[in-house]
Design a protein around this motif. Structure first.
Motif, mmCIF file in Angstrom:
data_model
loop_
_atom_site.group_PDB
_atom_site.id
_atom_site.type_symbol
_atom_site.label_atom_id
_atom_site.label_comp_id
_atom_site.label_asym_id
_atom_site.label_seq_id
_atom_site.Cartn_x
_atom_site.Cartn_y
_atom_site.Cartn_z
ATOM 1 N N GLY A 13 -0.079 -0.459 -4.646
ATOM 2 C CA GLY A 13 0.485 -1.612 -3.951
ATOM 3 C C GLY A 13 1.227 -1.211 -2.696
ATOM 4 O O GLY A 13 1.969 -0.212 -2.702
ATOM 5 N N ASN A 14 1.006 -1.972 -1.618
ATOM 6 C CA ASN A 14 1.640 -1.652 -0.334
ATOM 7 C C ASN A 14 2.130 -2.914 0.359
ATOM 8 O O ASN A 14 1.385 -3.889 0.476
ATOM 9 N N ALA A 15 3.367 -2.879 0.811
ATOM 10 C CA ALA A 15 3.927 -3.963 1.621
ATOM 11 C C ALA A 15 5.167 -3.417 2.311
ATOM 12 O O ALA A 15 5.897 -2.610 1.726
ATOM 13 N N THR A 56 -3.857 -4.577 7.044
ATOM 14 C CA THR A 56 -4.550 -3.403 7.593
ATOM 15 C C THR A 56 -6.012 -3.341 7.160
ATOM 16 O O THR A 56 -6.863 -2.917 7.907
ATOM 17 N N HIS A 57 -6.295 -3.753 5.913
ATOM 18 C CA HIS A 57 -7.681 -3.824 5.429
ATOM 19 C C HIS A 57 -7.694 -4.552 4.097
ATOM 20 O O HIS A 57 -6.644 -4.855 3.531
ATOM 21 N N GLU A 58 -8.895 -4.842 3.593
ATOM 22 C CA GLU A 58 -9.027 -5.779 2.481
ATOM 23 C C GLU A 58 -8.902 -5.164 1.093
ATOM 24 O O GLU A 58 -9.113 -5.854 0.095
ATOM 25 N N THR A 60 -7.538 -4.071 -2.471
ATOM 26 C CA THR A 60 -6.605 -4.814 -3.334
ATOM 27 C C THR A 60 -5.157 -4.343 -3.199
ATOM 28 O O THR A 60 -4.239 -5.159 -3.225
ATOM 29 N N ASP A 61 -4.956 -3.032 -3.056
ATOM 30 C CA ASP A 61 -3.574 -2.535 -2.983
ATOM 31 C C ASP A 61 -2.875 -2.946 -1.679
ATOM 32 O O ASP A 61 -1.706 -2.621 -1.475
ATOM 33 N N HIS A 62 -3.572 -3.705 -0.822
ATOM 34 C CA HIS A 62 -2.975 -4.202 0.428
ATOM 35 C C HIS A 62 -2.974 -5.725 0.522
ATOM 36 O O HIS A 62 -2.352 -6.283 1.433
ATOM 37 N N VAL A 63 -3.700 -6.391 -0.392
ATOM 38 C CA VAL A 63 -3.833 -7.869 -0.261
ATOM 39 C C VAL A 63 -3.618 -8.630 -1.575
ATOM 40 O O VAL A 63 -3.815 -9.837 -1.603
ATOM 41 N N THR A 142 -1.979 4.681 7.413
ATOM 42 C CA THR A 142 -2.363 5.024 6.034
ATOM 43 C C THR A 142 -3.821 4.640 5.834
ATOM 44 O O THR A 142 -4.427 3.977 6.679
ATOM 45 N N ASP A 143 -4.382 5.033 4.713
ATOM 46 C CA ASP A 143 -5.755 4.675 4.368
ATOM 47 C C ASP A 143 -6.752 5.075 5.461
ATOM 48 O O ASP A 143 -7.458 4.245 6.031
ATOM 49 N N THR A 144 -6.792 6.369 5.713
ATOM 50 C CA THR A 144 -7.772 6.892 6.659
ATOM 51 C C THR A 144 -8.150 8.312 6.213
ATOM 52 O O THR A 144 -7.282 9.083 5.800
ATOM 53 N N GLY A 190 -11.773 8.458 3.181
ATOM 54 C CA GLY A 190 -10.821 8.359 2.074
ATOM 55 C C GLY A 190 -9.389 8.263 2.564
ATOM 56 O O GLY A 190 -9.030 7.302 3.256
ATOM 57 N N HIS A 191 -8.610 9.279 2.203
ATOM 58 C CA HIS A 191 -7.168 9.247 2.466
ATOM 59 C C HIS A 191 -6.678 10.575 3.042
ATOM 60 O O HIS A 191 -7.268 11.621 2.792
ATOM 61 N N LEU A 192 -5.569 10.536 3.760
ATOM 62 C CA LEU A 192 -4.984 11.754 4.331
ATOM 63 C C LEU A 192 -4.276 12.566 3.252
ATOM 64 O O LEU A 192 -3.510 12.012 2.460
ATOM 65 N N ALA A 215 4.017 8.035 3.161
ATOM 66 C CA ALA A 215 3.669 6.795 2.466
ATOM 67 C C ALA A 215 2.362 6.924 1.698
ATOM 68 O O ALA A 215 1.614 7.894 1.861
ATOM 69 N N HIS A 216 2.121 5.909 0.852
ATOM 70 C CA HIS A 216 0.847 5.791 0.114
ATOM 71 C C HIS A 216 0.540 7.062 -0.683
ATOM 72 O O HIS A 216 -0.590 7.549 -0.674
ATOM 73 N N LEU A 217 1.546 7.580 -1.388
ATOM 74 C CA LEU A 217 1.316 8.760 -2.226
ATOM 75 C C LEU A 217 0.523 8.364 -3.470
ATOM 76 O O LEU A 217 0.788 7.321 -4.070
HETATM 77 ZN ZN LIG Z 1 -4.427 1.691 0.155
#
Ligand SMILES: [Zn+2]
Ligand SMILES: [Zn+2]
Length: 265
Positions: A13-15, A56-58, A60-63, A142-144, A190-192, A215-217
């Motif tokens: 989850g991210n906000a 940032t993108h669709e 679930t952990d962002h929307v 995040t998320d890249t 994926g992720h950094l 962030a986004h650990l």
């Molecule tokens: Zn994410």
């Protein structure tokens, strides 16, 4: 003055709330509407006080909170055209609220200039976010899977950098994820990793960034200590004296305040 606070930051989850004067931007809504309202009420705000939601993108952990939120509030939603298409496909009622923004072009939202920048992620058209306002600049990345040249250049040296430090590569490789998922996390969409974050954090620190918030650990493939050690080591080697912290995964983080006066965007 800009204030910034994460409400949640992890693969579940991210906000985050960024406020510049009376302009209040929520970046991602990957928490329930109830949790969002609670976090806002701790700041003496209500969900109706948001000026815009940046998605940032669709994933679930962002929307995850959006479906419930748009039933009650008509807040504009800023995102890339690709994300807008995905959101509308899932939530037809969201159409009237969407404000698609081209990558790389600044959009004025109240007292802030918001620029979406490209990411490399397994979604329709993900975005990193650059926000400039009186008080300073904030970059959220995040998320890249890797940092695209344009995005890296644009976010370098922002006053506050919110940077993905998702996993420690060795833990992903040795961990219980199935092969396909390991490939996804470690791949170019994926992720950094902590190592990726360390390299970019050091470059950004040399360019003037004063505060870096990891962030986004991943809860399975990382720990705050490991992320801090890896990124902190690179920052120390770069001679940086700024502030490094980790955004808590499942609860609201600290409130950061920026007060530098900047010109332009
Ligand atoms: Zn994410
Ligand atoms: Zn994602």
């Amino acid at each position: 003055m800009i204030t910034f606070q994460t409400f949640a930051s992890s693969s579940s989850g991210n906000a985050a709330l960024l406020a510049a004067g009376d302009t209040r931007l929520l970046v991602d809504m990957g928490v329930s509407c109830r949790r969002l309202c609670q976090a806002l009420s701790d700041r003496d705000l209500t969900a109706g006080d948001l000026t815009a939601v940046v998605v940032t993108h669709e994933h679930t952990d962002h929307v995850s909170g959006l479906a419930a939120y748009i039933k009650k509030y008509a807040t504009p939603i800023l995102c890339t055209p690709g994300t807008a298409w995905q959101l509308q496909r899932r939530l037809p009622a969201i159409g009237a609220l969407l404000r698609p923004a081209e990558l790389g072009k600044a959009v004025r939202v109240g007292e802030a200039a918001v620029t979406l920048l490209p990411t490399s992620h397994d979604c329709a058209q993900g975005a990193a976010v650059h926000v400039a306002a009186a008080g300073g600049s904030v970059g959220l990345l995040t998320d890249t899977g890797y940092i695209l040249e344009e995005t890296g250049r644009r976010l370098l040296g922002v006053d506050l950098l919110v940077l993905e430090s998702n996993h420690q590569e060795e833990l992903v490789l040795a961990g219980p994820y199935p092969y396909g998922l390991k490939r996804r996390v470690l791949g170019p969409k994926g992720h950094l990793s902590n190592g990726d974050a360390a390299r970019y954090a050091a470059a950004s620190a040399r360019a003037g960034t004063g505060t870096i918030l990891l962030a986004h650990l991943s809860q399975e493939n990382n720990t705050p200590q490991l992320a801090l050690e890896t990124v902190g080591g690179a920052l120390e080697a770069a001679g940086w004296t700024g502030r490094l912290a980790v955004a808590p995964g499942g609860e609201a983080g600290e409130l950061y305040t920026l007060e530098r006066t900047v010109c332009g965007e």
